[in-house]
Scaffold this motif. Structure first.
Motif, PDB file in Angstrom:
ATOM      1  N   ARG A  48      14.186  -8.780  -9.401  1.00 37.48           N
ATOM      2  CA  ARG A  48      14.884  -8.200  -7.212  1.00 37.48           C
ATOM      3  C   ARG A  48      14.117  -8.741  -6.382  1.00 37.48           C
ATOM      4  NH1 ARG A  48      19.473  -5.513  -6.911  1.00 37.48           N
ATOM      5  NH2 ARG A  48      19.153  -4.485  -4.314  1.00 37.48           N
ATOM      6  N   ILE A  49      14.177  -8.817  -5.021  1.00 39.17           N
ATOM      7  CA  ILE A  49      13.268  -9.928  -4.174  1.00 39.17           C
ATOM      8  C   ILE A  49      13.378  -9.106  -2.621  1.00 39.17           C
ATOM      9  CG2 ILE A  49      13.577 -11.913  -2.790  1.00 39.17           C
ATOM     10  CD1 ILE A  49      14.305 -13.279  -4.676  1.00 39.17           C
ATOM     11  N   LEU A  50      12.246  -8.844  -2.636  1.00 38.91           N
ATOM     12  CA  LEU A  50      12.330  -7.820  -1.485  1.00 38.91           C
ATOM     13  C   LEU A  50      11.009  -8.516  -0.609  1.00 38.91           C
ATOM     14  CD1 LEU A  50      11.965  -5.161   0.226  1.00 38.91           C
ATOM     15  CD2 LEU A  50      10.293  -4.529  -1.300  1.00 38.91           C
ATOM     16  N   VAL A  51      12.271  -8.733   0.885  1.00 37.59           N
ATOM     17  CA  VAL A  51      11.325  -9.690   1.532  1.00 37.59           C
ATOM     18  C   VAL A  51      10.855  -8.353   2.971  1.00 37.59           C
ATOM     19  CG1 VAL A  51      12.050 -11.103   3.837  1.00 37.59           C
ATOM     20  CG2 VAL A  51      12.784 -11.707   1.220  1.00 37.59           C
ATOM     21  N   ILE A  52       9.234  -8.876   2.884  1.00 36.30           N
ATOM     22  CA  ILE A  52       9.295  -8.018   4.098  1.00 36.30           C
ATOM     23  C   ILE A  52       9.368  -8.610   5.912  1.00 36.30           C
ATOM     24  CG2 ILE A  52       7.048  -6.372   5.476  1.00 36.30           C
ATOM     25  CD1 ILE A  52       8.877  -6.397   2.000  1.00 36.30           C
ATOM     26  N   ASP A 104      16.222  -7.589  -0.879  1.00 42.09           N
ATOM     27  CA  ASP A 104      17.057  -6.394   0.113  1.00 42.09           C
ATOM     28  C   ASP A 104      15.553  -6.175   0.922  1.00 42.09           C
ATOM     29  OD1 ASP A 104      17.835  -4.007  -1.768  1.00 42.09           O
ATOM     30  OD2 ASP A 104      16.226  -4.857  -2.997  1.00 42.09           O
ATOM     31  N   VAL A 105      15.527  -5.770   1.975  1.00 45.57           N
ATOM     32  CA  VAL A 105      15.032  -6.460   3.320  1.00 45.57           C
ATOM     33  C   VAL A 105      14.360  -5.370   4.088  1.00 45.57           C
ATOM     34  CG1 VAL A 105      14.600  -7.328   5.713  1.00 45.57           C
ATOM     35  CG2 VAL A 105      16.403  -8.033   4.063  1.00 45.57           C
ATOM     36  N   ALA A 147       9.810   4.967   6.091  1.00 44.08           N
ATOM     37  CA  ALA A 147      10.820   5.486   6.117  1.00 44.08           C
ATOM     38  C   ALA A 147      11.471   4.039   5.075  1.00 44.08           C
ATOM     39  CB  ALA A 147      12.169   5.905   7.232  1.00 44.08           C
ATOM     40  N   GLN A 148      11.096   3.031   5.370  1.00 41.98           N
ATOM     41  CA  GLN A 148      11.853   2.488   4.708  1.00 41.98           C
ATOM     42  C   GLN A 148      11.502   1.877   2.813  1.00 41.98           C
ATOM     43  OE1 GLN A 148      13.206  -1.549   7.192  1.00 41.98           O
ATOM     44  NE2 GLN A 148      11.371  -0.623   8.307  1.00 41.98           N
ATOM     45  N   VAL A 149      10.069   2.213   3.083  1.00 40.05           N
ATOM     46  CA  VAL A 149       9.718   2.181   1.460  1.00 40.05           C
ATOM     47  C   VAL A 149       9.965   3.431   0.829  1.00 40.05           C
ATOM     48  CG1 VAL A 149       7.767   2.107   0.485  1.00 40.05           C
ATOM     49  CG2 VAL A 149       7.555   0.543   2.066  1.00 40.05           C
ATOM     50  N   ILE A 150      10.546   5.006   0.988  1.00 40.95           N
ATOM     51  CA  ILE A 150      10.818   5.706   0.444  1.00 40.95           C
ATOM     52  C   ILE A 150      12.155   5.643  -0.555  1.00 40.95           C
ATOM     53  CG2 ILE A 150      11.492   8.276   0.947  1.00 40.95           C
ATOM     54  CD1 ILE A 150       9.430   8.427   2.747  1.00 40.95           C
ATOM     55  N   LYS A 182       0.577  -1.442  -0.166  1.00 39.28           N
ATOM     56  CA  LYS A 182       0.312  -0.075  -0.100  1.00 39.28           C
ATOM     57  C   LYS A 182       0.991   1.264  -0.168  1.00 39.28           C
ATOM     58  CE  LYS A 182      -4.033   2.034   2.245  1.00 39.28           C
ATOM     59  NZ  LYS A 182      -3.348   3.096   3.151  1.00 39.28           N
ATOM     60  N   LEU A 183       2.201   1.101   0.799  1.00 41.35           N
ATOM     61  CA  LEU A 183       2.689   2.411   1.004  1.00 41.35           C
ATOM     62  C   LEU A 183       3.616   2.888  -0.590  1.00 41.35           C
ATOM     63  CD1 LEU A 183       4.584   1.498   4.280  1.00 41.35           C
ATOM     64  CD2 LEU A 183       2.759   3.295   3.629  1.00 41.35           C
ATOM     65  N   PHE A 184       3.659   1.280  -1.019  1.00 41.57           N
ATOM     66  CA  PHE A 184       4.645   1.505  -2.711  1.00 41.57           C
ATOM     67  C   PHE A 184       3.369   2.398  -3.372  1.00 41.57           C
ATOM     68  CE2 PHE A 184       8.045  -1.093  -0.955  1.00 41.57           C
ATOM     69  CZ  PHE A 184       8.996  -0.754  -1.252  1.00 41.57           C
ATOM     70  N   SER A 185       2.250   1.900  -3.572  1.00 40.34           N
ATOM     71  CA  SER A 185       1.214   2.474  -4.222  1.00 40.34           C
ATOM     72  C   SER A 185       0.477   3.841  -3.639  1.00 40.34           C
ATOM     73  CB  SER A 185      -0.254   2.110  -4.256  1.00 40.34           C
ATOM     74  OG  SER A 185      -0.842   1.591  -2.635  1.00 40.34           O
TER      75      SER A 185
END
Length: 206
Positions: A127-131, A172-173, A185-188, A20-23
């Motif tokens: 690319r793989i982003l892990v939450i 990325d994590v 902040a991490q999403v930005i 949602k934050l990326f959107s």
């Protein structure tokens, strides 16, 4: 080809909140859970095959997949889980590719809970982003959100790739163990990085 980031993480880690934050930055989100729900609603593309394989007992009165009954079955019967995946995964992949082709954002976030458990998306994701968060946070969040018991949540976690392995495969994590401001902040930061990577990719493909 649009730059595609595969977003994944264990249950309750905050994949939806992060997406949602990326959107909010105008990035197109393709969520395979949303696609799966659409395929298994009344009249959905997967319903006929589910009825043929599992019978009407696993459908609700209005003809949707009975998600709770099916969840209980697939966690106790690995053959049933494989049969359901055989029905759903090709349809989800087909719809994912269709949505990628319609996308116009600089890059795409492709949210796939089982991204690392399947090789369906290996040729799609760059690319793989892990939450990530501690298992106890996963359990408490999921129990609150989904009204599942601790035992049920632990059974779901046990079906997923171990946290350590997931982190090893990540490019990325995002650590989601604090408030929404910490998450944002991490999403930005990653949004800026992905914009640069997508521009670099478009230059090399021209």
């Amino acid at each position: 080809m649009t730059f595609i980031v595969g977003l994944t993480g264990g249950i309750g880690c905050g994949k939806s909140s992060t997406s949602k934050l990326f959107s909010e930055f105008g990035i197109d989100i393709i969520d395979t859970d949303v696609i799966a729900r659409r395929l298994t609603q009344p009249g959905g593309q997967a319903i006929g095959s589910i009825r043929d394989s599992f019978g009407n007992a696993f459908l609700t009165a209005d003809g949707a997949l009975d998600r709770e009954k099916m969840r209980n079955l697939v966690f106790s019967d690995s053959l049933a889980r494989l049969q359901l995946e055989k029905i759903l995964h090709p349809l989800i992949l087909q719809e994912t590719i269709a949505q990628i082709e319609q996308s116009s954002s600089p890059y795409i976030i492709l949210a796939v809970p089982l991204l690392l458990e399947t090789n369906d998306y290996d040729l799609i994701v760059q690319r793989i982003l892990v939450i990530d968060c501690e298992e106890q946070i996963q359990i408490s969040r999921t129990m609150t959100r989904s009204q599942l018991s601790e035992q049920q949540v632990k059974a779901i976690i046990a079906q997923q790739i171990p946290r350590k392995d997931r982190l090893q495969k990540a490019d990325d994590v995002i650590l989601n163990d604090r408030d929404i401001a910490f998450l944002k902040a991490q999403v930005i930061q990653l949004h800026g990085q992905y914009l640069m990577l997508s521009k670099a990719g478009s230059k090399t493909s021209n």
